[in-house]
Design a protein around this motif. Sequence first.
Motif, PDB file in Angstrom:
ATOM      1  N   PHE A  46       0.812  -1.221   0.000  1.00  0.00           N
ATOM      2  CA  PHE A  46       0.000   0.000   0.000  1.00  0.00           C
ATOM      3  C   PHE A  46       0.848   1.274   0.000  1.00  0.00           C
ATOM      4  CE2 PHE A  46      -2.832  -3.104   2.206  1.00  0.00           C
ATOM      5  CZ  PHE A  46      -3.821  -3.149   1.229  1.00  0.00           C
ATOM      6  N   LYS A  47       2.137   1.156  -0.332  1.00  0.00           N
ATOM      7  CA  LYS A  47       3.016   2.320  -0.241  1.00  0.00           C
ATOM      8  C   LYS A  47       2.606   3.454  -1.186  1.00  0.00           C
ATOM      9  CE  LYS A  47       6.526   0.470  -3.436  1.00  0.00           C
ATOM     10  NZ  LYS A  47       7.958   0.070  -3.561  1.00  0.00           N
ATOM     11  N   GLU A  48       1.937   3.132  -2.299  1.00  0.00           N
ATOM     12  CA  GLU A  48       1.491   4.194  -3.197  1.00  0.00           C
ATOM     13  C   GLU A  48       0.431   5.073  -2.538  1.00  0.00           C
ATOM     14  OE1 GLU A  48       0.270   2.864  -7.000  1.00  0.00           O
ATOM     15  OE2 GLU A  48       2.203   1.938  -7.511  1.00  0.00           O
ATOM     16  N   ILE A  49      -0.209   4.549  -1.538  1.00  0.00           N
ATOM     17  CA  ILE A  49      -1.181   5.343  -0.770  1.00  0.00           C
ATOM     18  C   ILE A  49      -0.515   5.936   0.465  1.00  0.00           C
ATOM     19  CG2 ILE A  49      -3.294   5.213   0.619  1.00  0.00           C
ATOM     20  CD1 ILE A  49      -4.278   3.048  -1.322  1.00  0.00           C
ATOM     21  N   THR A  50       0.147   5.089   1.230  1.00  0.00           N
ATOM     22  CA  THR A  50       0.671   5.535   2.527  1.00  0.00           C
ATOM     23  C   THR A  50       1.845   6.492   2.398  1.00  0.00           C
ATOM     24  OG1 THR A  50       2.077   3.560   2.643  1.00  0.00           O
ATOM     25  CG2 THR A  50      -0.096   3.424   3.651  1.00  0.00           C
ATOM     26  N   GLN A  51       2.628   6.387   1.317  1.00  0.00           N
ATOM     27  CA  GLN A  51       3.805   7.241   1.169  1.00  0.00           C
ATOM     28  C   GLN A  51       3.567   8.413   0.210  1.00  0.00           C
ATOM     29  OE1 GLN A  51       7.307   4.877   0.265  1.00  0.00           O
ATOM     30  NE2 GLN A  51       6.762   3.326   1.788  1.00  0.00           N
ATOM     31  N   ALA A  52       2.346   8.535  -0.283  1.00  0.00           N
ATOM     32  CA  ALA A  52       2.037   9.636  -1.208  1.00  0.00           C
ATOM     33  C   ALA A  52       2.045  10.971  -0.466  1.00  0.00           C
ATOM     34  CB  ALA A  52       0.684   9.395  -1.863  1.00  0.00           C
ATOM     35  N   ARG A  53       2.428  12.022  -1.158  1.00  0.00           N
ATOM     36  CA  ARG A  53       2.499  13.343  -0.549  1.00  0.00           C
ATOM     37  C   ARG A  53       1.720  14.346  -1.407  1.00  0.00           C
ATOM     38  NH1 ARG A  53       3.602  10.735   3.059  1.00  0.00           N
ATOM     39  NH2 ARG A  53       5.538  10.571   4.272  1.00  0.00           N
ATOM     40  N   PHE A  54       1.024  15.250  -0.728  1.00  0.00           N
ATOM     41  CA  PHE A  54       0.369  16.345  -1.450  1.00  0.00           C
ATOM     42  C   PHE A  54       1.438  17.258  -2.041  1.00  0.00           C
ATOM     43  CE2 PHE A  54      -3.035  15.466   1.733  1.00  0.00           C
ATOM     44  CZ  PHE A  54      -4.059  15.178   0.833  1.00  0.00           C
ATOM     45  N   GLU A  55       1.130  17.861  -3.189  1.00  0.00           N
ATOM     46  CA  GLU A  55       2.078  18.802  -3.766  1.00  0.00           C
ATOM     47  C   GLU A  55       2.181  20.042  -2.871  1.00  0.00           C
ATOM     48  OE1 GLU A  55      -1.824  20.204  -5.692  1.00  0.00           O
ATOM     49  OE2 GLU A  55      -0.988  18.470  -4.643  1.00  0.00           O
ATOM     50  N   ALA A  56       3.318  20.657  -2.860  1.00  0.00           N
ATOM     51  CA  ALA A  56       3.514  21.862  -2.046  1.00  0.00           C
ATOM     52  C   ALA A  56       2.611  22.978  -2.570  1.00  0.00           C
ATOM     53  CB  ALA A  56       4.968  22.298  -2.098  1.00  0.00           C
ATOM     54  N   PRO A  57       1.960  23.729  -1.703  1.00  0.00           N
ATOM     55  CA  PRO A  57       1.101  24.821  -2.158  1.00  0.00           C
ATOM     56  C   PRO A  57       1.925  25.905  -2.856  1.00  0.00           C
ATOM     57  CG  PRO A  57       1.427  24.939   0.207  1.00  0.00           C
ATOM     58  CD  PRO A  57       2.015  23.635  -0.233  1.00  0.00           C
ATOM     59  N   SER A  58       1.303  26.584  -3.767  1.00  0.00           N
ATOM     60  CA  SER A  58       1.997  27.646  -4.495  1.00  0.00           C
ATOM     61  C   SER A  58       2.367  28.779  -3.547  1.00  0.00           C
ATOM     62  CB  SER A  58       1.098  28.189  -5.603  1.00  0.00           C
ATOM     63  OG  SER A  58      -0.027  28.854  -5.046  1.00  0.00           O
ATOM     64  N   ALA A  59       3.272  29.640  -3.995  1.00  0.00           N
ATOM     65  CA  ALA A  59       3.683  30.791  -3.175  1.00  0.00           C
ATOM     66  C   ALA A  59       2.491  31.678  -2.877  1.00  0.00           C
ATOM     67  CB  ALA A  59       4.772  31.573  -3.897  1.00  0.00           C
ATOM     68  N   ASN A  60       1.609  31.824  -3.828  1.00  0.00           N
ATOM     69  CA  ASN A  60       0.415  32.656  -3.632  1.00  0.00           C
ATOM     70  C   ASN A  60      -0.465  32.083  -2.529  1.00  0.00           C
ATOM     71  OD1 ASN A  60      -1.536  34.721  -4.258  1.00  0.00           O
ATOM     72  ND2 ASN A  60      -2.744  33.115  -5.279  1.00  0.00           N
ATOM     73  N   VAL A  61      -0.658  30.773  -2.541  1.00  0.00           N
ATOM     74  CA  VAL A  61      -1.505  30.131  -1.514  1.00  0.00           C
ATOM     75  C   VAL A  61      -0.840  30.250  -0.147  1.00  0.00           C
ATOM     76  CG1 VAL A  61      -2.387  27.903  -0.717  1.00  0.00           C
ATOM     77  CG2 VAL A  61      -2.662  28.573  -3.115  1.00  0.00           C
ATOM     78  N   GLN A  62       0.464  30.070  -0.108  1.00  0.00           N
ATOM     79  CA  GLN A  62       1.154  30.198   1.172  1.00  0.00           C
ATOM     80  C   GLN A  62       0.989  31.613   1.733  1.00  0.00           C
ATOM     81  OE1 GLN A  62       5.195  28.498   1.390  1.00  0.00           O
ATOM     82  NE2 GLN A  62       4.797  27.509  -0.589  1.00  0.00           N
ATOM     83  N   MET A  63       1.044  32.594   0.854  1.00  0.00           N
ATOM     84  CA  MET A  63       0.876  33.983   1.297  1.00  0.00           C
ATOM     85  C   MET A  63      -0.561  34.227   1.767  1.00  0.00           C
ATOM     86  SD  MET A  63       1.937  37.456  -0.735  1.00  0.00           S
ATOM     87  CE  MET A  63       0.808  37.108  -2.096  1.00  0.00           C
ATOM     88  N   MET A  64      -1.542  33.626   1.063  1.00  0.00           N
ATOM     89  CA  MET A  64      -2.940  33.797   1.444  1.00  0.00           C
ATOM     90  C   MET A  64      -3.211  33.234   2.842  1.00  0.00           C
ATOM     91  SD  MET A  64      -4.820  32.725  -2.142  1.00  0.00           S
ATOM     92  CE  MET A  64      -6.485  32.844  -1.487  1.00  0.00           C
ATOM     93  N   LEU A  65      -2.465  32.196   3.221  1.00  0.00           N
ATOM     94  CA  LEU A  65      -2.702  31.539   4.512  1.00  0.00           C
ATOM     95  C   LEU A  65      -1.757  32.036   5.604  1.00  0.00           C
ATOM     96  CD1 LEU A  65      -3.210  27.905   3.188  1.00  0.00           C
ATOM     97  CD2 LEU A  65      -4.971  29.373   4.181  1.00  0.00           C
ATOM     98  N   ASP A  66      -0.936  33.001   5.270  1.00  0.00           N
ATOM     99  CA  ASP A  66       0.047  33.525   6.233  1.00  0.00           C
ATOM    100  C   ASP A  66      -0.600  34.575   7.111  1.00  0.00           C
ATOM    101  OD1 ASP A  66       2.317  34.127   7.616  1.00  0.00           O
ATOM    102  OD2 ASP A  66       3.229  35.315   6.007  1.00  0.00           O
ATOM    103  N   CYS A  67      -1.271  34.114   8.168  1.00  0.00           N
ATOM    104  CA  CYS A  67      -1.914  35.042   9.096  1.00  0.00           C
ATOM    105  C   CYS A  67      -1.838  34.500  10.508  1.00  0.00           C
ATOM    106  CB  CYS A  67      -3.369  35.297   8.691  1.00  0.00           C
ATOM    107  SG  CYS A  67      -4.317  33.808   8.346  1.00  0.00           S
TER     108      CYS A  67
END
Length: 773
Positions: A708-729
């Motif tokens: 099941f490593k394709e499920i258990t070791q999968a990672r979400f893609e890193a959020p874009s710089a814009n999204v990171q800035m939107m959530l920086d509060c």
Amino acid sequence: MFEKIKLQLLKLKNIPRSTLKKWAIGLPAAGILLSVLFYLSIYWGMWGKIPSEQELKDLKQNEATEIFSSEGKLIGKYYIFDRQPVLYEELPQHLIDALVATEDVRFYEHSGIDSRSLMRVFFKTLLMGDESSGGGSTITLQLAKNLFGRKDYGHLSIVVNKLRESVIAGRLEDIYSKDEIIGLYFNTVPFSDNTWGIESAARKFYNTPASELTLTQGATLVGTLKASHYYNPRLFPERSLARRNVVLSQMKKYDYLSEEKYAQYKQQPLALEYQYFNSNEGVAPYFRSQLKKDVAAILDTLENENGEKFNIYRDGLQIYTTLDYDMQLLAEEAMTEHMSALQKNFEKAYGKWAPWKKERLITASLEQTEQYKSLSKAGWKQEKIMDSLHRKVEMQLFDWGKKKMVNASIADSIQHYMKFLNMGMINLEPSTGAVKSWVGGINHKYFKYDHVAQSKRQVGSTFKPVVYTAAVEAGIDPCTYYSVREVTYEGGWTPTNSGEEEDPFVNYPMAVALANSINTIAVKVLFDVGLNNVLDQAKKMGFPPNLPPYPSIALGTAELSAADLAGSYASFANGGKPTQPYYITEIKDKYGNTLVKFEPKVAKDHAFSNTTRQVMIEMMKATVNEGTAQRLRYKYGLNNDIAGKTGTTQDNRDGWFVGITPNLVSVTWAGADDPRIKFPSTALGQGANSALPAFALMMQKMNKDPQFKEITQARFEAPSANVQMMLDCEPMERDNFLERLFSKNVAPGQNDQQKKDKKGLFSKIKGLFKKKN
């Protein structure tokens, strides 16, 4: 008596010799003529159609429909009779020898009919009326009976059926070789416990294929053919052992077994390894039950080459599904581990005040039973009906870890089963909607209702991500701050927060509000974005179109199934496109020809932008890392990339958890079947406690399995710089103006008292700042 005989003889003396001679010739001739006509009437089908040689060449046996997992593993069957065909070449020689020695020693010499035996049956049974005169059946005659059954013809039944079978047997011998007849026989003969065919019998009684049956095992099964119930080795081992030894003796008598081997084998015990197969047992019983309904509907639209409808129980179809066999096992194990423990805590928390012990609730439940309705319709009075439903009999009751036989009434049974919590859990692949595991309840034998597809319950806070998705899509900044204070809206509705009271001087941004599932803020966000916009967003995400058009939907008052939630939540892990859960990939006929194929149903349009999707994933990851689902980290030690949302409905009736990984979406519900029974406290009934642990335990098990490593070791893609800035509060801000305003409305010298009595302070603030919207 002797006097009567003398009188009859004297009468015969007075009859002329010529007349007696005519009788002597005419009566036998008439008997022969009647017998021939009788036989011809059967042959010509006047007593029921006899299959032609062509029909026998095209012989079709009822075969079980088989269900396969995505890896090709057999997960179940649909059948009337549990029959699995086996080739003649797979039959051990000692099994064939046992059958011939016991059932038909002249099998290789006759042409389907043993004349000596058949004449005995004809004269003793027909002319003398001795129905216990014996069968006289050959293996071929028995095969004819197995294939076409027998009908009731009154007093002539045994004769008519025997003669019909003799005609069929003759035709079978013309068409098939002796080896083929043996193979057909072993595939059609009924064994004990409603088992048809040697392959199913071998697997049921010895947990082995027919090809691997030992000599004594084969002799035992052949021995049951004389009387399958009477010699049932499970029910009557002593009788079965004695009958087996008779079979061994017959094999010795006809030189299939030496004297030394016979002496050795007859000392061996039965040594059964019994395996019980039915729709309630085995892997994925709830899934198989739902699948059967869907396949039946599909088959209703299809026809075979003769223009006939397919039969799911008889036509030996092959159904291929998306189910992952091993994941299903792990999901069922996780459910059992969690629910058995949760049940103990549930009953302990209620103690003697449990609702299922209240007479009013028991009576109301009894009045909904079929037994009550039937007796009431028959005119029984209430008191008499209740007396009947309280009459005790011996019955088996389910309990975790055991099944117990008790003396109990229908009322006792209702009360017993009313207390049980149940569960529904579905896991699917977000990119396709392919269902990988399906747990519809805690035990299919005792709780038939499926909590994945059938059950619709209020979804609680699992609907909040829809509200926040609509807000982000509408341009509301995720760092927009909202006060936690309660507000009274039009109509007098005042949403409140569960758990400890929030500091009234604190404002939270949407990201934190979702992670901590703050009700008051969810409703305020809904009013800011607009109810219609939220409903439109839900529609785009694949939710059913009939959602309640009221602001309370922000808190999850909509009643949905676990399958509804799973397909919609898949959009967060599938580039913004929802999917429809599907689980049938292909259906083939018994010859392997494809009848119908199914493809994933993924929405063509995006339900929201990729920016919104990334924002929502990050906000739901915060739910797991810092919010209401953080026990996934600190209690269960899961380091997987997981986003999620807990849900708890009003009065703690339903607990939910939705877990999202890049390659798996999981939805779990927990609660009582009867919505009148709720969890006694939020601590016990909240989704984080009632539903989340089943997902956590399953993920723990999957983490240990490399497949099941394709499920258990999968990672979400890193959020874009814009999204990171939107959530920086900042996670919170204090409303200093209100604090100063409040302090001016308090008499001097009371500040120390305020600090000591924070609850009273909050109450005053609520009174000052409640407003109509």
